[in-house]
Design a protein around this motif. Sequence first.
Motif, PDB file in Angstrom:
ATOM      1  N   MET A  42       0.832  -1.198   0.000  1.00  0.00           N
ATOM      2  CA  MET A  42       0.000   0.000   0.000  1.00  0.00           C
ATOM      3  C   MET A  42       0.871   1.255   0.000  1.00  0.00           C
ATOM      4  N   ARG A  43       0.402   2.262  -0.709  1.00  0.00           N
ATOM      5  CA  ARG A  43       1.055   3.566  -0.695  1.00  0.00           C
ATOM      6  C   ARG A  43      -0.021   4.637  -0.752  1.00  0.00           C
ATOM      7  N   ASP A  44       0.422   5.915  -0.812  1.00  0.00           N
ATOM      8  CA  ASP A  44      -0.531   7.004  -0.650  1.00  0.00           C
ATOM      9  C   ASP A  44      -1.760   6.908  -1.564  1.00  0.00           C
ATOM     10  N   ARG A  45      -1.579   6.512  -2.813  1.00  0.00           N
ATOM     11  CA  ARG A  45      -2.739   6.575  -3.714  1.00  0.00           C
ATOM     12  C   ARG A  45      -3.664   5.387  -3.534  1.00  0.00           C
ATOM     13  N   ILE A  46      -3.083   4.210  -3.381  1.00  0.00           N
ATOM     14  CA  ILE A  46      -3.925   3.056  -3.021  1.00  0.00           C
ATOM     15  C   ILE A  46      -3.569   2.719  -1.583  1.00  0.00           C
ATOM     16  N   SER A  47      -4.307   3.346  -0.665  1.00  0.00           N
ATOM     17  CA  SER A  47      -3.872   3.328   0.731  1.00  0.00           C
ATOM     18  C   SER A  47      -4.570   2.247   1.542  1.00  0.00           C
ATOM     19  N   LEU A 101     -10.019   2.751  -4.970  1.00  0.00           N
ATOM     20  CA  LEU A 101      -8.918   3.667  -4.661  1.00  0.00           C
ATOM     21  C   LEU A 101      -8.020   3.877  -5.869  1.00  0.00           C
ATOM     22  N   LEU A 103      -8.821   4.473  -8.856  1.00  0.00           N
ATOM     23  CA  LEU A 103      -9.316   5.468  -9.820  1.00  0.00           C
ATOM     24  C   LEU A 103      -8.730   6.817  -9.437  1.00  0.00           C
ATOM     25  N   PRO A 104      -7.838   7.376 -10.278  1.00  0.00           N
ATOM     26  CA  PRO A 104      -7.131   8.600  -9.855  1.00  0.00           C
ATOM     27  C   PRO A 104      -8.071   9.791  -9.736  1.00  0.00           C
ATOM     28  N   TYR A 141      -2.606  11.891 -13.051  1.00  0.00           N
ATOM     29  CA  TYR A 141      -1.278  11.290 -12.894  1.00  0.00           C
ATOM     30  C   TYR A 141      -1.346   9.877 -13.434  1.00  0.00           C
ATOM     31  N   ALA A 193      -1.932   4.554 -10.334  1.00  0.00           N
ATOM     32  CA  ALA A 193      -1.122   3.856  -9.334  1.00  0.00           C
ATOM     33  C   ALA A 193      -1.405   2.354  -9.382  1.00  0.00           C
ATOM     34  N   THR A 194      -0.433   1.582  -8.976  1.00  0.00           N
ATOM     35  CA  THR A 194      -0.628   0.131  -8.946  1.00  0.00           C
ATOM     36  C   THR A 194      -0.484  -0.358  -7.511  1.00  0.00           C
ATOM     37  N   SER A 215       0.279  -4.171  -5.493  1.00  0.00           N
ATOM     38  CA  SER A 215       0.363  -5.629  -5.425  1.00  0.00           C
ATOM     39  C   SER A 215       0.786  -5.992  -4.010  1.00  0.00           C
TER      40      SER A 215
END
Lengths: 307, 462
Positions: free
Chosen positions: B60-65, B382, B384-385, B389, B392-393, B395
């Motif tokens: 997980m990261r900021d865009r797909i949190s 999540l 869907l931007p 940008y 985001a991916t 895995s």
Amino acid sequence: MEKEANYQRWQASRRRLLKLMGAAGAAAIAVPLVPRLLTKEAGASSGEPATEEPATPRRLRRWAMVIDLRRCDGCQGIGKPPQCTAACVQGRFVPEPMEWIEAYEHDLPGGGTQFLPTICMQCQNPPCVNVCPVGATWSTPEGIVLINQERCIGCRLCMAACPYERRFFTWGEPPVPVESHFVQYSPEHQIPMKRGVVYKCDFCPEMLRAGRLPYCAQACPGKAIYYADLEEDVATNGEEVVQLSRLLTENAAYRYKEGLGTRPRVYYIPGYGEEVGRDPYTKGRLATEWPWQEKTKGAKQWKRSGR
Amino acid sequence: MEAIRPLNHSQRLLETLTLAPLRSTSKAFYLLVAVLLGIIAWGVYAYSLQLRDGLILTGMRDRISWGLYIAMYVFFVGASMAGTFVSAILRITKAGWRTPVTRAAEMVTVAALPIAFLFILFNSRQSPQWTIYKLTVFSRWESPIAWDMYALTTYLTASLIYLYVALIPDLAYARDHIGAQATASRRWFLKTFAIGWQNGALQRRYLQLAETVMMILVLPIAVAMHTVTAWLFAMTLREPWDNPMFGIYFVGGAIFSGVGIIVILIALLRKVYRLESFITRKHFLYLGYLLAALAGVMFYFNVSDFVTHAYKLRGDMSRYLEEQFTGPMAPLYWAYFWGGLVAPIAIVLLPFTRNIAGIVVASVLVNVAMFIERYLIVVGGLGLPLNPYEVATYSPTWVEWSLLAAGVAVFMLIVVVILKLVPALAITEMMEENRLGSNHDSLLPPLGERPGQSLEGRRGAR
């Protein structure tokens, strides 16, 4: 006879059970309210750091921001990464890959592009504040949305709720510069940074209160960023002081994703950098850098998307 | 009276089979527990790493949190939903065939809810006790997560009571019939938790009252539980989640996957405890029909959701639908659609697959598919931007998969331990049904051929 007595006993016990259930239900509703009432009486409001009430009510600032897109070229003209982001990163020790203010390049009809520096909109109907389960984020009377990282549990529901994606999580151990350790933590400057909690732009309220412009506005080479006070109806970009309402009206200002009903305090004046000589067909901007991080050791860095 | 009546053949068989695991413990049991504890230990190791280094160890990261953890949270809440809900529905509608199924269903609920909460804790970086402390002390009732916590604790409490109330006569039966070879601690356990049940008339009346109250109470609680889980998503402004239908969508999906879990569990019980005479083809068929009907409901929800979005293509929905139907999410989505919605209906409707094996396969398919669906809802929503940008991916990393495995292992461990402590079937209820049945000296009479199987019928016969 016995049947009748049995039935009556059953009826009575049922009535008693229903009564008990009713009382239990009422108690279940009332009990969670008790700590709230107690704290209210004690005068401690949830989430906010205790501030002393001034003897005479002072005028309450209502902070806002205007970004004049006619003057924003994504810093193409000076051949540098966007300076608002760079100054924010440098001044506030924002770790990679956070960009509290980020110049996104939006497509324009006809094939050109515009830059839209996107910052926490300081919504007046903030979706992030509404969903927080522990009251770690709240709206101040000045209209700024702040986060108390000591309260935050890192569930990231606010990040899911923010329609502007202006909230960031410290996924690893954030780099902490030596200077940060001399500062007492406060939600108004959010340092030293902690791991596993949420951060975002806080509008630099301490600088505003001291009468200075925040880093992003100071650093903008085109003077595109105005800080404003709705209460005094005044806005300034550090070069000129203008009447806020006039600035907004005469330039047909709008708010980003206004249809969502979040009522942001950040206004945009439409444009594509024409006042600073940008050709809308010149695309792209330089990537943001985080030079201050070189001074720190032992930080676990992370990238935007996974791995 | 009951004690004097000699047991007929099927009652003796029932007693032997259901009390066997309480009387003695096989090597296989210890092996299973050891394997589960091994998986859990691995999960503890992974979790300790995550606590040490932070969520940087996840994908997980900021865009797909949010990722696997929240998908698993929704999955286990779904699993819990069906247990008590299905059991209560069957009780209320006086479905005569329910008796061997309800215990299993109620156990699923009680085991799944703590696991759901576990995944909420995994999702946070901070130490679990600190998270629980803050969620309790600073709880804000305006937040969907707080609703989840209220619903979860209420539902867990109600389900425990519901499971326990139905258990009391069986615990008493086990206490009276377990025999001398049982260990002292087991006899103590049965004696304590049977709370002096003597099958007296007044006791029976109170028990029935409690059962009736609980089965009506748990229904709205169960519906609320899954609705507020859906609201975790539906209360945000993200387009794919911003959907008034999400509540019922989730409730439907929860019952759907939960029925599948019940089928898998009773199939295992039937095999391991050799309960073939009591859990019959008929039970699987009835649950299979329920599964197929719910697959139809889910199919309808999907169509209705996508058609209303696809017709207008408001905002970024065209991008989202494209990603689901032809883009990177498509293999998962179509696996869910064909494998989890169409295939189960086909399996249950076609005569040559309409058997126990077929329905178990359908249930496994349903649960895999529903896991995929929850993953798609969380990650797809999540992904869907909201700003221009590069998409985001996400895995999942080995840490997330390890914690997923550990969560499933804890779930299985709870079920296995409950099965070791209490009878797997509702013995007393089944004995009574057998006694009232017409066919005394054979196995339990076939379903649908028994007179007086409803509550009224039984009361009349008494």
